[in-house]
Design a protein around this motif. Structure first.
Motif: not given
Length: 325
Positions: A82, A182, A186, A189
């Motif tokens: 992030r 974004d 996510d 990740s």
């Protein structure tokens, strides 16, 4: 992998030659044959359209992703962090503004692009595990910019490993959509992403989860005699590589627990290596389908073409035409 979100409609952040966005409907129909959620394996990731679609639909409980190109894997790994992603977005916006301001001066923009490309190559050559987070993120932002500003989203390096794609059309470019990047970050990740030859990663090395989908989308075997085998990396992926993959593929589909989907160009070589060679395997299903290619190094490489899809389970879809072997 943490709990999956549903119906968020992730879009691949990179423009990618040979990307699979146009067969997402086929792959989604195939998942009706697999108990969900399942563990997903993709040894030739590239643009990742299939993964992002499956993730968006909440069909995955885990994923093992891999690509042989270190610049590509570095970009995705930065997106998955992030704080690093936030730096990437700031840097990418600066680069976007810088090049869009040069739209009316093509010669200057081209000169700036060449300098930008060489700066990236120089930075990449000095990149190592000790490189700090901010520098890593800026390098990933530069890679994103080259992907969008370079010719047709192509990735190619020379024998020294230096990116050498020329500048693309000098029009205004938007490097990323903030909400999408974004959401992509996510998703990334939550996965295991490696950078290695396909043969060194799951499912070709080690056992896989019983409830699985293995998607194989290697560099395509060229249709014409004058075409070159796709060569993204310094090591390349030539005819011998396809023969080796053919042998590895045969072993992979012998395991009744493996749910495999394989794609390539539909031509005599691909049918010989991946279909005819495995004709005694009762699990094998071979299909051909039409697809329109919109990204190619040459205009002659665009238009309608036939592709091959092989699966270890039957797939019913209106675009697929099964053929006997």
């Amino acid at each position: 992998m943490k709990e999956m979100k549903k119906d968020i409609n992730l879009v691949p952040p990179l423009k990618w030659v040979g990307g699979k966005r146009k067969i997402i409907d086929i792959i989604l129909s195939a998942t009706n044959k697999i108990e969900t959620p399942f563990t997903y394996y993709e040894p030739f990731f590239g643009g990742g359209a299939i993964f992002f679609s499956l993730y968006s639909k909440g069909l995955l409980n885990n994923a093992h992703l891999n690509d042989v190109v270190p610049q590509v894997v570095h970009f995705y790994n930065v997106l998955g962090e992030r704080n690093a992603r936030d730096v990437l977005k700031i840097e990418a916006k600066k680069i976007e503004k810088r090049f869009n301001n040069l739209n009316k001066d093509v010669a200057k923009r081209k000169k700036e692009y060449i300098k930008f490309r060489e700066d990236f190559n120089d930075s990449w050559e000095s990149f190592n595990s000790a490189t700090n987070s901010e520098s890593r993120a800026k390098l990933a932002a530069q890679f994103l910019a080259l992907n969008k500003i370079g010719f047709n989203g192509m990735f190619r390096v020379n024998s020294k490993g230096r990116f050498n794609i020329p500048m693309g059309s000098p029009v205004e470019k938007k490097l990323f959509d903030e909400g999408n990047i974004d959401a992509v970050g996510d998703a990334l990740s939550k996965v295991n992403f490696t950078c290695d030859d396909y043969s060194n990663v799951k499912p070709f090395k080690g056992s896989v989860s019983k409830n699985n989908l293995i998607f194989l989308d290697p560099p395509y075997i060229p249709n014409s005699k004058t075409a070159n085998f796709t060569d993204y990396s310094v090591e390349g992926f030539n005819k011998d590589s396809h023969i080796k993959l053919s042998n590895d593929f045969s072993k992979l589909i012998e395991n009744d627990n493996n749910n495999v989907i394989f794609t390539n160009n539909f031509n005599n070589i691909s049918v010989d290596l991946f279909v005819d060679k495995n004709k005694t395997n009762k699990r094998l299903n071979a299909y051909k389908f039409n697809i329109t290619k919109t990204i190619s190094a040459k205009n002659s490489g665009r238009g309608n073409t036939e592709e091959l899809l092989i699966s270890t389970f039957p797939i019913q879809h209106e675009r697929l035409k099964k053929f006997s072997f």
